[in-house]
Design a protein around this motif. Sequence first.
Motif, mmCIF file in Angstrom:
data_model
loop_
_atom_site.group_PDB
_atom_site.id
_atom_site.type_symbol
_atom_site.label_atom_id
_atom_site.label_comp_id
_atom_site.label_asym_id
_atom_site.label_seq_id
_atom_site.Cartn_x
_atom_site.Cartn_y
_atom_site.Cartn_z
ATOM 1 N N GLY A 62 9.309 -0.945 -4.563
ATOM 2 C CA GLY A 62 10.271 -0.169 -3.716
ATOM 3 C C GLY A 62 9.779 0.775 -2.428
ATOM 4 O O GLY A 62 8.537 0.741 -2.154
ATOM 5 N N LEU A 63 10.669 1.437 -1.917
ATOM 6 C CA LEU A 63 10.149 2.363 -0.905
ATOM 7 C C LEU A 63 10.107 3.861 -1.560
ATOM 8 O O LEU A 63 11.109 4.353 -2.171
ATOM 9 C CB LEU A 63 11.018 2.391 0.292
ATOM 10 C CG LEU A 63 10.968 3.495 1.559
ATOM 11 C CD1 LEU A 63 9.578 3.539 2.162
ATOM 12 C CD2 LEU A 63 12.203 3.401 2.109
ATOM 13 N N PHE A 122 -3.231 -7.500 -8.286
ATOM 14 C CA PHE A 122 -3.898 -7.610 -6.900
ATOM 15 C C PHE A 122 -2.849 -7.043 -5.814
ATOM 16 O O PHE A 122 -1.656 -7.090 -6.032
ATOM 17 C CB PHE A 122 -4.315 -9.028 -6.515
ATOM 18 C CG PHE A 122 -5.378 -9.681 -7.321
ATOM 19 C CD1 PHE A 122 -5.104 -9.972 -8.601
ATOM 20 C CD2 PHE A 122 -6.668 -9.555 -6.829
ATOM 21 C CE1 PHE A 122 -6.110 -10.435 -9.648
ATOM 22 C CE2 PHE A 122 -7.663 -10.151 -7.744
ATOM 23 C CZ PHE A 122 -7.482 -10.487 -8.978
ATOM 24 N N ARG A 123 -3.355 -6.594 -4.524
ATOM 25 C CA ARG A 123 -2.300 -6.331 -3.628
ATOM 26 C C ARG A 123 -2.951 -6.942 -2.230
ATOM 27 O O ARG A 123 -4.173 -7.056 -1.970
ATOM 28 C CB ARG A 123 -2.155 -4.726 -3.661
ATOM 29 C CG ARG A 123 -3.351 -3.829 -3.187
ATOM 30 C CD ARG A 123 -3.224 -2.693 -3.438
ATOM 31 N NE ARG A 123 -4.040 -1.719 -2.892
ATOM 32 C CZ ARG A 123 -4.201 -0.395 -2.945
ATOM 33 N NH1 ARG A 123 -3.275 0.249 -3.375
ATOM 34 N NH2 ARG A 123 -5.452 0.213 -2.412
ATOM 35 N N GLN A 124 -1.828 -6.915 -1.444
ATOM 36 C CA GLN A 124 -2.385 -7.407 -0.029
ATOM 37 C C GLN A 124 -1.438 -6.440 0.788
ATOM 38 O O GLN A 124 -0.266 -6.768 1.146
ATOM 39 C CB GLN A 124 -2.100 -8.768 0.301
ATOM 40 C CG GLN A 124 -2.630 -9.262 1.432
ATOM 41 C CD GLN A 124 -2.796 -10.857 1.525
ATOM 42 O OE1 GLN A 124 -2.263 -11.792 0.900
ATOM 43 N NE2 GLN A 124 -3.692 -11.290 2.558
ATOM 44 N N ALA A 125 -2.253 -6.013 1.790
ATOM 45 C CA ALA A 125 -1.416 -4.886 2.565
ATOM 46 C C ALA A 125 -1.476 -5.974 4.124
ATOM 47 O O ALA A 125 -2.077 -6.575 4.247
ATOM 48 C CB ALA A 125 -2.415 -3.882 3.001
ATOM 49 N N PRO A 126 -0.451 -5.440 4.851
ATOM 50 C CA PRO A 126 -0.363 -6.211 6.095
ATOM 51 C C PRO A 126 -1.865 -6.148 7.010
ATOM 52 O O PRO A 126 -2.149 -5.346 7.110
ATOM 53 C CB PRO A 126 0.820 -5.544 6.968
ATOM 54 C CG PRO A 126 1.624 -4.756 5.879
ATOM 55 C CD PRO A 126 0.611 -4.386 4.800
ATOM 56 N N THR A 155 5.727 -8.001 -5.500
ATOM 57 C CA THR A 155 6.936 -7.050 -5.429
ATOM 58 C C THR A 155 6.028 -6.122 -4.146
ATOM 59 O O THR A 155 4.892 -5.701 -4.476
ATOM 60 C CB THR A 155 7.113 -6.628 -6.592
ATOM 61 O OG1 THR A 155 8.032 -5.629 -6.319
ATOM 62 C CG2 THR A 155 5.860 -5.757 -7.144
ATOM 63 N N LEU A 156 7.088 -5.878 -3.425
ATOM 64 C CA LEU A 156 6.536 -4.884 -2.338
ATOM 65 C C LEU A 156 6.917 -3.440 -2.633
ATOM 66 O O LEU A 156 7.599 -2.978 -2.890
ATOM 67 C CB LEU A 156 7.404 -5.272 -1.085
ATOM 68 C CG LEU A 156 7.146 -4.390 0.341
ATOM 69 C CD1 LEU A 156 5.773 -4.331 0.801
ATOM 70 C CD2 LEU A 156 8.391 -4.781 1.421
ATOM 71 N N VAL A 157 5.352 -2.817 -2.283
ATOM 72 C CA VAL A 157 5.711 -1.096 -2.175
ATOM 73 C C VAL A 157 5.302 -0.643 -1.022
ATOM 74 O O VAL A 157 4.274 -1.001 -0.417
ATOM 75 C CB VAL A 157 4.182 -0.915 -3.472
ATOM 76 C CG1 VAL A 157 4.326 0.803 -3.223
ATOM 77 C CG2 VAL A 157 4.644 -1.396 -4.866
ATOM 78 N N THR A 158 6.113 0.187 -0.657
ATOM 79 C CA THR A 158 6.180 0.902 0.416
ATOM 80 C C THR A 158 6.059 2.297 0.508
ATOM 81 O O THR A 158 7.165 2.837 -0.255
ATOM 82 C CB THR A 158 7.178 0.624 1.567
ATOM 83 O OG1 THR A 158 7.096 -0.903 1.693
ATOM 84 C CG2 THR A 158 7.101 1.146 2.818
ATOM 85 N N GLU A 188 -1.609 4.249 2.412
ATOM 86 C CA GLU A 188 -2.591 3.304 2.162
ATOM 87 C C GLU A 188 -2.282 2.284 0.829
ATOM 88 O O GLU A 188 -2.860 1.374 0.879
ATOM 89 C CB GLU A 188 -4.008 3.642 2.297
ATOM 90 C CG GLU A 188 -4.274 4.750 1.356
ATOM 91 C CD GLU A 188 -4.165 6.026 1.917
ATOM 92 O OE1 GLU A 188 -3.156 6.463 2.662
ATOM 93 O OE2 GLU A 188 -4.914 6.926 1.728
ATOM 94 N N ASP A 189 -1.483 2.604 0.018
ATOM 95 C CA ASP A 189 -1.093 1.850 -0.962
ATOM 96 C C ASP A 189 -0.134 0.990 -0.636
ATOM 97 O O ASP A 189 0.478 -0.009 -1.471
ATOM 98 C CB ASP A 189 -0.711 2.808 -2.475
ATOM 99 C CG ASP A 189 -1.696 3.725 -2.991
ATOM 100 O OD1 ASP A 189 -1.472 4.762 -3.260
ATOM 101 O OD2 ASP A 189 -3.052 3.213 -3.163
ATOM 102 N N THR A 190 0.552 0.940 0.546
ATOM 103 C CA THR A 190 1.606 0.047 0.962
ATOM 104 C C THR A 190 1.037 -1.249 0.906
ATOM 105 O O THR A 190 0.150 -1.736 1.518
ATOM 106 C CB THR A 190 1.941 0.450 2.531
ATOM 107 O OG1 THR A 190 2.890 1.831 2.194
ATOM 108 C CG2 THR A 190 3.182 -0.536 2.665
ATOM 109 N N ALA A 191 1.699 -2.263 0.207
ATOM 110 C CA ALA A 191 1.504 -3.683 0.048
ATOM 111 C C ALA A 191 2.101 -4.461 -0.814
ATOM 112 O O ALA A 191 2.976 -3.784 -1.429
ATOM 113 C CB ALA A 191 -0.095 -3.646 -0.563
#
Length: 123
Positions: A9-10, A36-40, A117-120, A88-91
């Motif tokens: 979520g945001l 795992f995570r992937q940022a833009p 799942t998107l974390v912003t 910077e954890d946004t991914a």
Amino acid sequence: VQLQASGGGLVRAGDSLRLSCVGSGRTFSYYSVGWFRQAPGKEREFVAAVSVSGPTTYYADSLKGRFTISRDNAKDTVYLQTSSLKPEDTAVYYCAATPNRLRLHLGAMYKYWGQGTLVTVSS
């Protein structure tokens, strides 16, 4: 095994989120699970993993102390508790499962992946 990640979520910087990964289709407790995570614009990176047996956990060095992984095999669920979130954890955060017990920081070791799942995190 099918994996369903949720809980993103945001949020604002400093907030916390708990991500969940629910497994189905096979005995979830037979699998080690990683996040795992992937940022833009960036490559996918390892976040954390929990072994088949549960008590052994692994973390990316940069995230130790802020993220905690745990599993509840009775609920076929692995959690990623995040805290003190930073922009910077946004991914997009993905969970993955593997019958392996070693080298769980490597994405190539995982056979099954969830949809993410998107974390912003806003500043």
